[in-house]
Design a protein around this motif. Structure first.
Motif, PDB file in Angstrom:
ATOM      1  N   LEU A  55      82.708  58.820  33.564  1.00 33.44           N
ATOM      2  CA  LEU A  55      83.690  59.667  34.572  1.00 33.44           C
ATOM      3  C   LEU A  55      83.419  59.132  35.987  1.00 33.44           C
ATOM      4  O   LEU A  55      85.038  59.349  36.815  1.00 33.44           O
ATOM      5  N   ALA A  56      82.724  59.244  36.707  1.00 34.55           N
ATOM      6  CA  ALA A  56      82.615  59.173  37.889  1.00 34.55           C
ATOM      7  C   ALA A  56      81.065  58.526  38.302  1.00 34.55           C
ATOM      8  O   ALA A  56      80.281  58.170  37.693  1.00 34.55           O
ATOM      9  N   THR A  57      81.195  57.780  39.888  1.00 34.28           N
ATOM     10  CA  THR A  57      79.767  57.597  40.218  1.00 34.28           C
ATOM     11  C   THR A  57      79.193  58.269  40.759  1.00 34.28           C
ATOM     12  O   THR A  57      79.627  59.201  41.791  1.00 34.28           O
ATOM     13  N   VAL A  58      77.780  58.530  41.123  1.00 31.34           N
ATOM     14  CA  VAL A  58      76.649  59.379  41.445  1.00 31.34           C
ATOM     15  C   VAL A  58      75.686  58.469  42.662  1.00 31.34           C
ATOM     16  O   VAL A  58      75.255  57.996  42.549  1.00 31.34           O
ATOM     17  N   ILE A  59      76.671  59.694  42.806  1.00 30.04           N
ATOM     18  CA  ILE A  59      75.843  59.838  44.606  1.00 30.04           C
ATOM     19  C   ILE A  59      75.312  60.398  45.330  1.00 30.04           C
ATOM     20  O   ILE A  59      75.084  61.423  44.661  1.00 30.04           O
ATOM     21  N   ALA A  65      80.806  51.683  45.182  1.00 31.92           N
ATOM     22  CA  ALA A  65      79.723  52.134  45.470  1.00 31.92           C
ATOM     23  C   ALA A  65      78.564  52.295  46.228  1.00 31.92           C
ATOM     24  O   ALA A  65      77.425  53.292  47.018  1.00 31.92           O
ATOM     25  N   ALA A  66      77.791  51.039  46.074  1.00 33.96           N
ATOM     26  CA  ALA A  66      77.389  51.043  47.179  1.00 33.96           C
ATOM     27  C   ALA A  66      77.393  50.539  49.057  1.00 33.96           C
ATOM     28  O   ALA A  66      76.258  51.604  49.589  1.00 33.96           O
ATOM     29  N   GLU A  67      78.941  50.369  49.446  1.00 40.60           N
ATOM     30  CA  GLU A  67      79.038  50.278  50.434  1.00 40.60           C
ATOM     31  C   GLU A  67      79.345  51.992  50.695  1.00 40.60           C
ATOM     32  O   GLU A  67      79.075  52.648  51.915  1.00 40.60           O
ATOM     33  N   LEU A  68      79.374  52.691  49.759  1.00 43.12           N
ATOM     34  CA  LEU A  68      79.848  54.436  49.970  1.00 43.12           C
ATOM     35  C   LEU A  68      78.661  54.763  50.582  1.00 43.12           C
ATOM     36  O   LEU A  68      78.548  55.693  51.149  1.00 43.12           O
ATOM     37  N   ALA A  69      77.199  54.829  49.931  1.00 43.88           N
ATOM     38  CA  ALA A  69      75.557  54.957  50.143  1.00 43.88           C
ATOM     39  C   ALA A  69      75.757  54.473  51.322  1.00 43.88           C
ATOM     40  O   ALA A  69      74.896  55.422  52.393  1.00 43.88           O
ATOM     41  N   ARG A  70      75.634  53.836  51.355  1.00 39.83           N
ATOM     42  CA  ARG A  70      75.700  53.095  53.176  1.00 39.83           C
ATOM     43  C   ARG A  70      76.348  53.988  54.047  1.00 39.83           C
ATOM     44  O   ARG A  70      75.466  54.011  55.032  1.00 39.83           O
TER      45      ARG A  70
END
Length: 93
Positions: free
Chosen positions: A21-25, A81-86
């Motif tokens: 249901l969501a992206t997990v960071i 998601a990868a950009e958010l992590a960066r």
């Protein structure tokens, strides 16, 4: 941590199979005043919605897990998601 040793740099990862249901960071960093504030600012700048956040402090280390979605309530695409992590990692650097 031993006295005189440097803290490892913050590490932000995406757990691709963490939730349907969501992206997990996941954020692992040395605990410090304002850590959650900097994480929150990066999330706000990225215009994601936070479904839930789980914050843990283990000694001098913080392990924070944030479940986020896009504006429509869906998990982020892998590239987003990868950009958010960066972005979160830059905010902590």
């Amino acid at each position: 941590r031993r006295r005189g040793t440097a803290a490892p740099p913050p590490r932000v990862t995406v757990a691709p199979a963490g939730s349907r249901l969501a992206t997990v960071i996941e954020v692992r960093a040395q605990d410090a005043p304002g850590l959650l504030h900097r994480i929150g600012q990066a999330l706000e700048r990225s215009a994601v919605r936070v479904r839930s956040a789980h914050v843990s402090t283990l000694g001098a280390n913080a392990v924070d897990t944030v479940y986020v979605t896009d504006a429509s309530g869906k998990p982020l695409a892998p590239g987003e998601a990868a950009e958010l992590a960066r972005e979160v990692e830059r905010a902590l650097g």
